[in-house]
Design a protein around this motif. Structure first.
Motif, PDB file in Angstrom:
ATOM      1  N   GLU B 280      -4.165   3.481  -6.071  1.00  0.00           N
ATOM      2  CA  GLU B 280      -3.397   4.684  -5.768  1.00  0.00           C
ATOM      3  C   GLU B 280      -2.498   4.455  -4.565  1.00  0.00           C
ATOM      4  OE1 GLU B 280      -5.813   7.926  -6.518  1.00  0.00           O
ATOM      5  OE2 GLU B 280      -4.499   9.393  -5.588  1.00  0.00           O
ATOM      6  N   HIS B 281      -1.306   5.069  -4.585  1.00  0.00           N
ATOM      7  CA  HIS B 281      -0.345   4.987  -3.484  1.00  0.00           C
ATOM      8  C   HIS B 281       0.191   6.398  -3.273  1.00  0.00           C
ATOM      9  CE1 HIS B 281       3.514   4.183  -1.496  1.00  0.00           C
ATOM     10  NE2 HIS B 281       2.993   3.051  -1.090  1.00  0.00           N
ATOM     11  N   PRO B 282       0.457   6.782  -2.006  1.00  0.00           N
ATOM     12  CA  PRO B 282       0.849   8.177  -1.755  1.00  0.00           C
ATOM     13  C   PRO B 282       2.059   8.651  -2.567  1.00  0.00           C
ATOM     14  CG  PRO B 282       0.484   7.015   0.311  1.00  0.00           C
ATOM     15  CD  PRO B 282       0.333   6.009  -0.773  1.00  0.00           C
ATOM     16  N   THR B 283       3.062   7.780  -2.742  1.00  0.00           N
ATOM     17  CA  THR B 283       4.265   8.275  -3.415  1.00  0.00           C
ATOM     18  C   THR B 283       4.619   7.525  -4.700  1.00  0.00           C
ATOM     19  OG1 THR B 283       5.663   6.822  -2.096  1.00  0.00           O
ATOM     20  CG2 THR B 283       5.325   9.032  -1.246  1.00  0.00           C
ATOM     21  N   GLU B 284       4.035   6.356  -4.932  1.00  0.00           N
ATOM     22  CA  GLU B 284       4.581   5.535  -6.025  1.00  0.00           C
ATOM     23  C   GLU B 284       3.716   5.499  -7.294  1.00  0.00           C
ATOM     24  OE1 GLU B 284       7.774   4.076  -5.021  1.00  0.00           O
ATOM     25  OE2 GLU B 284       7.238   5.519  -3.489  1.00  0.00           O
ATOM     26  N   PHE B 285       2.397   5.488  -7.153  1.00  0.00           N
ATOM     27  CA  PHE B 285       1.562   5.429  -8.363  1.00  0.00           C
ATOM     28  C   PHE B 285       0.185   6.000  -8.065  1.00  0.00           C
ATOM     29  CE2 PHE B 285       1.473   1.298  -6.245  1.00  0.00           C
ATOM     30  CZ  PHE B 285       0.126   1.160  -5.963  1.00  0.00           C
ATOM     31  N   ALA B 286      -0.541   6.352  -9.120  1.00  0.00           N
ATOM     32  CA  ALA B 286      -1.858   6.937  -8.936  1.00  0.00           C
ATOM     33  C   ALA B 286      -2.759   6.561 -10.103  1.00  0.00           C
ATOM     34  CB  ALA B 286      -1.747   8.460  -8.824  1.00  0.00           C
ATOM     35  N   GLY B 307       7.019   3.000 -12.061  1.00  0.00           N
ATOM     36  CA  GLY B 307       6.034   2.579 -11.065  1.00  0.00           C
ATOM     37  C   GLY B 307       5.348   1.273 -11.398  1.00  0.00           C
ATOM     38  N   GLU B 310       6.158  -1.341  -8.609  1.00  0.00           N
ATOM     39  CA  GLU B 310       5.545  -0.878  -7.370  1.00  0.00           C
ATOM     40  C   GLU B 310       4.046  -1.166  -7.396  1.00  0.00           C
ATOM     41  OE1 GLU B 310       7.835   0.679  -9.019  1.00  0.00           O
ATOM     42  OE2 GLU B 310       9.438   0.983  -7.559  1.00  0.00           O
ATOM     43  N   GLN B 313       3.443  -4.998  -7.122  1.00  0.00           N
ATOM     44  CA  GLN B 313       3.659  -5.502  -5.767  1.00  0.00           C
ATOM     45  C   GLN B 313       2.507  -5.112  -4.850  1.00  0.00           C
ATOM     46  OE1 GLN B 313       7.649  -4.685  -4.419  1.00  0.00           O
ATOM     47  NE2 GLN B 313       8.531  -5.762  -6.158  1.00  0.00           N
ATOM     48  N   ILE B 318       1.959  -6.746  -1.215  1.00  0.00           N
ATOM     49  CA  ILE B 318       3.185  -6.394  -0.493  1.00  0.00           C
ATOM     50  C   ILE B 318       3.035  -5.028   0.166  1.00  0.00           C
ATOM     51  CG2 ILE B 318       5.654  -5.885  -0.724  1.00  0.00           C
ATOM     52  CD1 ILE B 318       5.202  -8.777  -1.188  1.00  0.00           C
ATOM     53  N   GLU B 486       5.830   7.880 -14.868  1.00  0.00           N
ATOM     54  CA  GLU B 486       5.802   8.600 -13.588  1.00  0.00           C
ATOM     55  C   GLU B 486       4.619   8.175 -12.711  1.00  0.00           C
ATOM     56  OE1 GLU B 486       6.027  12.676 -14.710  1.00  0.00           O
ATOM     57  OE2 GLU B 486       8.077  12.475 -15.433  1.00  0.00           O
ATOM     58  N   GLY B 487       4.422   6.888 -12.620  1.00  0.00           N
ATOM     59  CA  GLY B 487       3.430   6.358 -11.694  1.00  0.00           C
ATOM     60  C   GLY B 487       2.004   6.345 -12.202  1.00  0.00           C
ATOM     61  N   ARG B 488       1.801   6.732 -13.457  1.00  0.00           N
ATOM     62  CA  ARG B 488       0.428   6.731 -13.988  1.00  0.00           C
ATOM     63  C   ARG B 488       0.370   5.993 -15.310  1.00  0.00           C
ATOM     64  NH1 ARG B 488      -2.429  11.057 -11.590  1.00  0.00           N
ATOM     65  NH2 ARG B 488      -1.057  12.121 -10.122  1.00  0.00           N
TER      66      ARG B 488
ATOM     67  N   ILE C 319       8.050   7.995  -6.901  1.00  0.00           N
ATOM     68  CA  ILE C 319       7.901   8.080  -8.355  1.00  0.00           C
ATOM     69  C   ILE C 319       6.996   9.234  -8.750  1.00  0.00           C
ATOM     70  CG2 ILE C 319       6.860   6.874 -10.318  1.00  0.00           C
ATOM     71  CD1 ILE C 319       7.969   4.278  -8.843  1.00  0.00           C
ATOM     72  N   LEU C 320       5.923   9.448  -7.994  1.00  0.00           N
ATOM     73  CA  LEU C 320       5.009  10.535  -8.337  1.00  0.00           C
ATOM     74  C   LEU C 320       5.688  11.875  -8.092  1.00  0.00           C
ATOM     75  CD1 LEU C 320       1.758   9.101  -6.716  1.00  0.00           C
ATOM     76  CD2 LEU C 320       2.332   9.169  -9.144  1.00  0.00           C
ATOM     77  N   ALA C 323       4.739  13.777  -4.988  1.00  0.00           N
ATOM     78  CA  ALA C 323       5.262  13.283  -3.723  1.00  0.00           C
ATOM     79  C   ALA C 323       6.618  13.896  -3.421  1.00  0.00           C
ATOM     80  CB  ALA C 323       5.362  11.766  -3.758  1.00  0.00           C
TER      81      ALA C 323
END
Lengths: 327, 510, 327
Positions: B280-286, B307, B310, B313, B318, B486-488, C319-320, C323
Motif C-alpha cells: 500500500e502507498h498513500p497516493t499511488e496504490f493500495a 499504478g 508505481e 518501483q 525506489i 486506479e491503483g488496485r 492515482i488513488l 488521495a
C-alpha cells in the motif's frame, strides 16, 4: 543485418589516443605556454626558490579542489569549504589556548572538517535539500561561528613544531605542503579513476536516477563525498593556519570560488558526470603560474581576478563558440 | 492493390476541397537515424484522420513537426495549400494547430486555469491578464470536456486522469483549425472516454480537422473517417476507414502476420518464489497481494496511470510502501533501496530507459557491470579486463549490435539499449526480473528478440513479471495476468479467462 | 481554504516576522516604534530590490551571483559620472544606472541563453570580472562624500509623506513586479520556464530567452540599487557590498523561493529580505554582538530551505481516487 559483425570489439579508440585529444592535453599546453612566457617576462621567474614559493599559491586550495572535483562530478557542490577552514582554524586556535600540542591540533582540525562535512552531507542526502543552498547556508553558519568566537580578535601562539605543516621543507626547495599536495592528488586519482567508488561517482553524476535504479547507494556515496570535502578542508586549514601562524575569522575568505574555478578550469563539468584529477592538477598549476607571473609583474591581485574570471567563462565559452561557428 | 483503391477513395473525397493542413514529402533525420522519410499526410475540415503505426513508426515525430518543436529536413508543411514554416511552437499555435500530447506536459505549480491559458490568456486593461475572465473561460472549457475541477486549484493537487483532461482543455482553449490528439484516451476511464468521443464529434461539427493517434482499433473504427499508416518512418498506406478492415490495418502496420510474433513455450511453473501481501502507498496504490512462481511469466495489464509502474518501483525499493510485506523464497524481505532489491534477487527493467534504465553518457560495458562491480573488482579496485569479459558474455547472449563495448549507450537504438539493460541485470544472477513495458519504442526485430529471451529466462526457472499495455503482448507472453485499475488489483486472470475483452473490461472498470 | 493554501508560505513568514518583532520588543520596546520600523525598512530597501531580481532569476532555474558586483560597478560608474559632470540631473543618473546594470545583466543572460553555459559558472566569472573592472576604472581609489554633488547624495534621503524616497522605490518595485509576475505573459513565462522547461517549450515559450530577461531584470535592479547605495552612503569603492550576493540569495530562500525553480513570489522575497533586515538591525539593539549576524542568517537559510523542501515535496501521480479528494 549482414553488415553488422557478430563480434563486438572492446574499444575502437585506444585510451592513449583518447587522452591525447582531451581537455587535459590542451590545458597542459596552456600551462607550458604560460611558463615559457613568464620565464621571458621576468628574470626572477626561473629561480628554484621563487618557483617553490609559487606552489603555495595553490597547494592548499588544490587539496580541497580534488575532493570538490569528485563532489561536482557527482552532481553536487560544496560552497562552505572556505568557511570550514575558518571554523577548523578557529577550533585549533581555541585548542591552543587550552594547551593542546601539535598532534592534538591536527586531530581537532581534521575532526572539525569531518563534522562540518557530515553536517552538509546529512542535510543534502538525508533531508534531500539542494546542496547549493545548503552550503550557502553553512558557508554563513560555519564562518559565522568563527566570528562569534573571535569577533575582531585573532588566535596566535601556535606551537613551534606546528609550523612545519605550512612552512617546512622536506628536501631542498620541496615543501611539505607540496609533497602533501602530490600525495593527495595521487590518492584522489586512484579513488576516482581506479576504484568501484569512482565509477559510482561518474554514474551518479551522469544520471542519479539511473544510478539509483542500477542498485548504487547514491545517498551513501554522496554523503562520503561531503565527508571527504570536509576532511580536505580540515587538512587545508592545518596547512594554512600553520603557514600564517594566526587565525582570524576572515581566513581563506572567498576561497570557495577560486576552488570551484580551479575544478571547472580543470575540465570538470559543473553539471556533473565528467572530469579528471590530472585536469585539476594542471588547472592548479595554471592558476598558480598566472597569479605568480602577474605578481612578479606587479599586477595587483584584483586584476588577476579578472583574468581568472575570464578564464573560467572563456574555457567553457570558447569551445561552444567554436562549435556554433562551425555549424 | 490495396494502395490503389485507397488513393481513389481519397481523391473522391477531396475533389471538393483542399486540405486545411498537409505534410508534403516531409523528411526528418537525427544523427544516425531517419525518423521520417518523405511522408505525406492530409487533414480535412470536419474530418477525423487516424494516424496508425507501431511505437517508433514516426508518429510522435510528426506531432512534433506539426507543433513547431522539430524542424523538418526536407519537404514542406502546407496550410490551405500554401507552404508554411513553424520555427517555434508559438508559430504553430498562431497558425491554428493545437495538440494534446501523449505525455501530459504541464505545470505543477500553476493553477489549472493558467495551465489552460498559458501563452494566450485573455487580456484586460493595460494589456494585463484578466484573471477573472480566465477563470470563467477555463471553467467553461473544463465543463465541456467533462472535467468538474475548480480552475483555481494548483495542478499538482490533481490526479492523473484530471491532469489529462486539463491537457485536453488546454488544446481546446486555442481557437484552432487543426486539433492533434496523441493517444488522448490512454489514461482515461470508460466514462471519460465516452465524453471525449462526444467532444470529438462536436469538434467535427465545428469544422475542425482532427488528427487522431491511437493504438486502439475499436476507437479508430468508431470515430475516424480516414486513416494513414506509418511504418519505420515511412508512409505505407492511407484511405477511407470504410474501405479497410482491422486485419488489413494491422498488416500494414507491422508488415507481416501478427500471429508469429510470440514464441511458443512450454508453460510449466515451479514453486512459489515471491509473495506480496497487502502492499500500500498513500497516493499511488493500495491492497496489492499476489504470488509468483519460478518459471512463470506474470503479466500486469492496465490503463496508463493504473499504478502498475508505481507498484513495481516500490517493490524494487525506489519508493517506500506505507504497509505490506514481501516474502522471497519463504523469507520475509525488507527492501529499502534498489541495492537491497538487487541483493535479494529482484531486478527491474524500467519503462523509461533513457532516464532510469541506462546511464546514456557511459559506455556499454560500464552500464552492464555497474551493479556487478563487486564481482569484477578486487578490494574495491577496478579490473577492466574482467569487466569487459563480463559485459561481453552477457551482451553476446542478448545478441547486442554495437560498434564496440566502449560505445556510449546513448548512441544505441532503443532495442539495443533495452538489451544493455537486460544484460546488466542478468549479470547479477537474479531470481525475479520485472520488465516494465519491455518492448515500448523498439523496432520489431528487437521486439521479437526480447520476447524470445523472456521465454528463455522463464524456461531457465527465472520468475518474470511483465508490465505491458499492449494486449497482444500480454496475452501472447503471460501465464497469468493481473489487471490493475486506479491503483488496485481489478482482476487476476488465467487460462481461458485471458481474452482481450476481459482485460479491457477490468482495466476500464465497465 | 484554497486561498489559505496559496498564501500559506507568505502567511507563515509574516507570522515569523511578527514573532521576531514581539521577542525584540520585550527587551527593547522602542524597536517597534513606527519611526524605527520605517528606518529598518529603509535600511532593508537595497536587499528587497536585489531579492526581487534574484527571485526572478531563480524562478527560471538560474542563479545570479554577480548582483553585488554589478551594484558596486554601476555605483562606481555613476559616481565617476557625477564627479565628472556634477550638473547632470538625478533622473538621468538613475536612467544610466538602470540601463548600465541591465546591460551587465544582459551579458550574463546572453552567455546563459546563447552559449548555454551554466548560470553559476557565468555569474561566478562575471562577479570577479565586474569587481576587477571597478579597480581598473577607479585605480583602486575611493570616491568620498565631499566629491559627490549635493543633489546626487540627497535623492534617496528626500522624504515623501514621511518616508525617504529609497523606501518608496522599494515599495514601488514590490508592487510593480507583483503585477508583472502575476498578470503579464512574461511574468507567467518565468514560472513556466522554471517549473517545467520541457512543457514550456511545447507551450511556445523560449526558455533561454526567458532566462535572458530574468538576468536583465536582475541586472537593472542591481544597477538601480547601485546608485541608491553609493548616494545614500556617499562612498564608492571596489569592495562595496562585498559578499552581499549571499544575503540576497538567503533572502530569497527564506522567502520561500525554491532553488529548483518555478516557485516563489515577490512578496515572499520582500518578506525574506525584511526578516534578515530586522535581525541585522535588532542585534545591536538587544545587545548581541553583530558578529552573530552571519551565523544567524546561515541558520535561517538552512531552516528555510528545509521548510521549503517539506512544503514542495513531489506528490507523485496521485492515482488513488481517495488521495485526490484528500488534498
Amino acid at each position: 543485418m549482414t553488415d553488422t559483425t557478430r563480434f563486438i570489439p572492446d574499444r575502437l579508440q585506444s585510451p592513449l589516443e583518447r587522452r591525447l585529444k582531451s581537455w587535459e592535453t590542451l590545458l597542459l599546453a596552456v600551462a607550458v605556454a604560460i611558463f615559457i612566457v613568464n620565464s621571458f617576462t621576468s628574470p626572477y621567474f626561473l629561480n628554484a626558490w621563487n618557483l617553490s614559493d609559487m606552489t603555495f599559491n595553490f597547494t592548499e586550495k588544490a587539496m580541497i579542489a580534488f575532493a570538490m572535483a569528485l563532489l561536482i562530478i557527482a552532481g553536487e557542490i560544496d560552497l562552505s569549504v572556505a568557511s570550514i577552514i575558518a571554523l577548523a582554524s578557529t577550533a585549533m586556535g581555541a585548542a591552543v589556548q587550552i594547551g593542546l600540542g601539535t598532534p592534538g591540533l591536527v586531530l581537532v582540525g581534521l575532526g572539525v572538517g569531518l563534522i562540518c562535512g557530515a553536517f552538509n552531507g546529512f542535510l543534502v542526502t538525508k533531508m534531500g535539500l539542494p546542496s547549493i543552498v545548503v552550503t550557502i547556508g553553512t558557508m554563513s553558519l560555519f564562518r559565522g561561528i568563527s566570528y562569534i568566537v573571535l569577533g575582531d580578535q585573532a588566535y596566535r601562539g601556535y606551537p613551534s613544531d606546528f609550523s612545519f605543516f605550512g612552512q617546512g621543507y622536506v628536501f631542498w626547495v620541496i615543501s611539505f605542503e607540496f609533497v602533501l599536495f602530490a600525495i593527495i592528488a595521487l590518492v584522489y586519482f586512484v579513488i576516482l579513476h581506479k576504484t568501484n567508488f569512482g565509477r559510482a561517482v561518474y554514474a551518479i553524476g551522469n544520471n542519479p536516477v539511473g544510478a539509483e535504479f542500477s542498485g548504487i547507494r547514491v545517498a551513501r556515496v554522496k554523503f562520503i563525498l561531503f565527508l571527504l570535502t570536509g576532511l580536505m578542508s580540515g587538512v587545508a586549514a592545518i596547512c594554512l593556519t600553520s603557514r600564517l601562524a594566526s587565525t582570524r575569522p576572515s581566513i581563506a575568505f572567498g576561497w570557495e570560488l577560486e576552488i570551484v574555478t580551479m575544478v571547472v578550469l580543470g575540465g570538470v563539468s559543473i553539471l556533473g558526470g565528467s572530469g579528471s584529477i590530472p585536469g585539476v592538477v594542471i588547472a592548479a598549476f595554471v592558476m598558480g603560474l598566472v597569479t605568480f607571473g602577474l605578481g612578479l609583474l606587479n599586477v595587483p591581485g584584483i586584476v588577476m581576478s579578472i583574468v581568472i574570471g575570464a578564464l573560467l567563462i572563456g574555457v567553457i565559452a570558447l569551445p561552444r563558440l567554436w562549435e556554433k561557428w562551425r555549424t | 492493390m490495396l494502395m490503389e483503391t485507397d488513393q481513389k477513395s481519397v481523391l473522391a473525397s477531396t475533389e471538393s476541397e483542399i486540405p486545411v493542413l498537409a505534410l508534403n514529402a516531409v523528411t526528418k533525420t537525427f544523427p544516425g537515424v531517419t525518423a521520417l522519410s518523405e511522408v505525406s499526410l492530409e487533414l480535412f475540415p470536419g474530418k477525423v484522420t487516424a494516424l496508425v503505426g507501431e511505437n517508433g513508426a514516426g508518429k510522435s515525430t510528426v506531432v512534433k513537426i506539426l507543433t513547431g518543436i522539430y524542424q523538418p529536413n526536407g519537404g514542406q508543411i502546407e496550410i490551405d495549400g500554401s507552404p508554411i514554416r513553424f520555427p517555434t511552437a508559438q508559430d504553430a499555435g498562431d497558425a491554428g494547430v493545437t495538440a494534446i500530447h501523449q505525455e501530459t506536459v504541464l505545470f505543477d505549480e500553476l493553477s489549472v486555469a493558467e495551465n489552460v491559458f498559458l501563452g494566450h490568456a485573455p487580456r484586460g486593461r493595460f494589456g494585463l491578464i484578466d484573471t477573472s475572465a480566465m477563470m470563467e473561460r477555463a471553467r467553461e472549457i473544463l465543463e465541456s470536456v467533462g472535467a468538474h475541477i475548480d480552475p483555481r486549484t494548483k495542478l499538482k493537487d490533481l490526479g492523473i486522469a484530471n491532469k489529462h483532461l486539463v491537457a485536453i482543455a488546454r488544446a481546446l482553449s486555442i481557437d484552432a483549425r487543426v486539433v492533434i490528439m496523441d493517444e488522448p484516451t490512454a489514461a482515461l476511464s470508460q466514462k471519460e472516454i465516452e465524453e471525449l468521443y462526444d467532444l470529438v464529434e462536436e469538434l467535427k461539427g465545428q469544422g475542425k480537422a482532427i488528427l487522431f493517434i491511437s493504438h486502439k482499433f475499436d476507437e479508430i473504427f468508431r470515430i475516424a473517417d480516414s486513416y494513414t499508416v506509418f511504418r519505420d518512418g515511412a508512409l505505407v498506406g492511407s484511405g477511407a476507414i470504410a474501405d479497410v478492415t482491422e486485419a488489413e490495418l494491422v498488416k500494414m502496420m507491422v508488415g507481416r502476420d501478427v500471429s508469429q510474433i510470440f514464441p511458443d513455450r512450454e508453460r510449466k511453473t515451479g514453486d512459489e518464489i515471491l509473495a506480496v501481501d497487502g502492499y500500500e502507498h498513500p497516493t499511488e496504490f493500495a491492497d496489492i497481494s499476489f504470488v509468483l512462481r519460478r518459471g512463470e511469466i506474470l503479466g500486469f495489464y492496465g490503463l496508463v496511470g493504473a499504478g502498475r509502474s508505481e507498484f513495481m518501483q516500490s517493490l524494487f525499493g525506489i519508493t517506500r510502501p506505507s504497509a505490506g510485506d514481501v516474502t522471497i523464497d519463504g523469507e520475509r524481505a525488507i527492501i529499502r533501496s534498489p541495492a537491497d532489491a538487487v541483493g535479494k534477487g529482484i531486478v527491474y527493467v524500467p519503462e523509461d530507459r533513457g532516464r532510469q534504465g541506462t546511464i546514456t553518457a557511459l559506455p556499454i560495458f560500464q552500464n552492464v557491470t555497474l551493479p556487478s562491480l563487486g564481482r569484477t573488482s578486487k578490494n574495491g579496485f577496478l579490473k577492466l579486463a574482467e569487466e569487459f569479459q563480463l559485459a561481453r558474455e552477457y551482451t553476446e547472449r542478448l545478441d547486442l549490435r554495437a560498434a564496440s563495448l566502449d560505445t556510449d549507450v546513448g548512441n544505441l537504438s532503443g532495442g539495443n539499449q533495452q538489451k544493455v539493460v537486460i544484460a546488466k541485470w542478468l549479470a547479477t544472477h537474479p531470481k525475479i526480473i520485472i520488465l516494465d513495458e519491455p518492448t515500448k519504442g523498439i523496432d520489431i526485430g528487437s521486439k521479437a528478440a526480447v520476447h524470445e529471451f523472456m521465454a528463455e529466462l522463464a524456461a531457465q526457472g527465472l520468475a518474470v513479471i511483465m508490465v505491458s499495455s499492449e494486449i497482444p503482448e500480454v496475452l501472447g507472453m503471460s501465464d497469468r495476468v493481473i489487471v490493475m485499475r486506479e491503483g488496485r488489483i481489478a482482476a487476476e486472470l488465467s487460462g481461458d479467462d485471458m481474452t482481450p475483452e476481459t482485460l479491457v473490461r477490468h482495466a476500464a472498470g465497465i | 481554504m484554497q486561498k489559505q493554501i496559496l498564501m500559506s508560505r507568505e502567511v507563515l513568514l509574516t507570522g515569523a516576522i511578527v514573532l521576531l518583532l514581539a521577542i525584540i520588543s520585550t527587551r527593547f520596546p522602542a524597536f517597534i516604534a513606527p519611526s524605527n520600523l520605517a528606518n529598518v525598512f529603509n535600511d532593508t530597501a537595497p536587499l528587497i530590490l536585489l531579492a526581487i531580481g534574484q527571485m526572478i532569476v531563480i524562478l527560471t532555474r538560474c542563479i545570479d551571483l554577480s548582483v553585488a558586483a554589478n551594484l558596486a560597478l554601476t555605483g562606481m560608474v555613476v559616481s565617476m559620472i557625477n564627479v565628472a559632470m556634477p550638473g547632470l540631473p538625478v533622473p538621468i543618473i538613475i536612467f544610466i544606472a538602470v540601463a548600465f546594470g541591465a546591460l551587465l545583466g544582459m551579458v550574463n543572460g546572453v552567455l546563459v541563453w546563447k552559449l548555454e553555459i551554466p548560470p553559476i559558472v557565468v555569474t561566478l566569472g562575471t562577479m570577479t570580472i565586474f569587481r576587477g573592472t571597478i579597480f581598473l576604472l577607479s585605480e583602486g581609489k575611493w570616491i568620498n562624500a565631499h566629491e559627490f554633488s549635493e543633489t546626487f547624495k540627497a535623492f534617496p534621503r528626500t522624504e515623501l509623506l514621511g518616508l525617504p524616497l529609497m523606501s518608496w522605490i522599494a515599495i514601488a518595485a514590490v508592487i510593480f513586479f507583483s503585477v508583472v509576475m502575476s498578470r503579464t505573459t512574461l511574468g507567467r513565462a518565468f514560472y513556466a520556464a522554471g517549473g517545467n522547461p520541457h512543457a514550456a517549450t511545447y507551450a511556445g515559450i523560449d526558455v533561454g530567452r526567458t532566462q535572458f530577461w530574468a538576468f536583465t531584470i536582475s541586472g537593472a535592479l542591481a544597477g538601480l540599487t547601485g546608485y541608491l547605495w553609493v548616494s545614500r552612503f556617499a562612498v564608492a569603492f571596489v569592495d562595496l557590498a562585498g559578499g552581499f550576493e549571499l544575503s540576497v540569495v538567503a533572502a530569497c530562500v527564506i522567502g520561500g523561493v525554491a532553488i529548483m525553480g518555478g516557485i516563489g513570489t515577490v512578496v515572499g522575497a520582500m518578506l525574506g529580505a525584511l526578516f534578515l533586515g530586522i535581525i541585522s538591525n535588532a542585534l545591536p539593539v538587544v545587545n548581541i554582538s553583530p558578529f552573530w549576524q552571519l551565523a544567524i542568517s546561515g541558520g535561517a537559510i538552512i531552516i528555510a530551505v528545509a521548510l521549503n523542501a517539506q512544503a514542495n515535496r513531489e506528490k507523485g501521480r496521485i492515482i488513488l481516487k481517495r488521495a485526490e479528494h484528500a488534498t
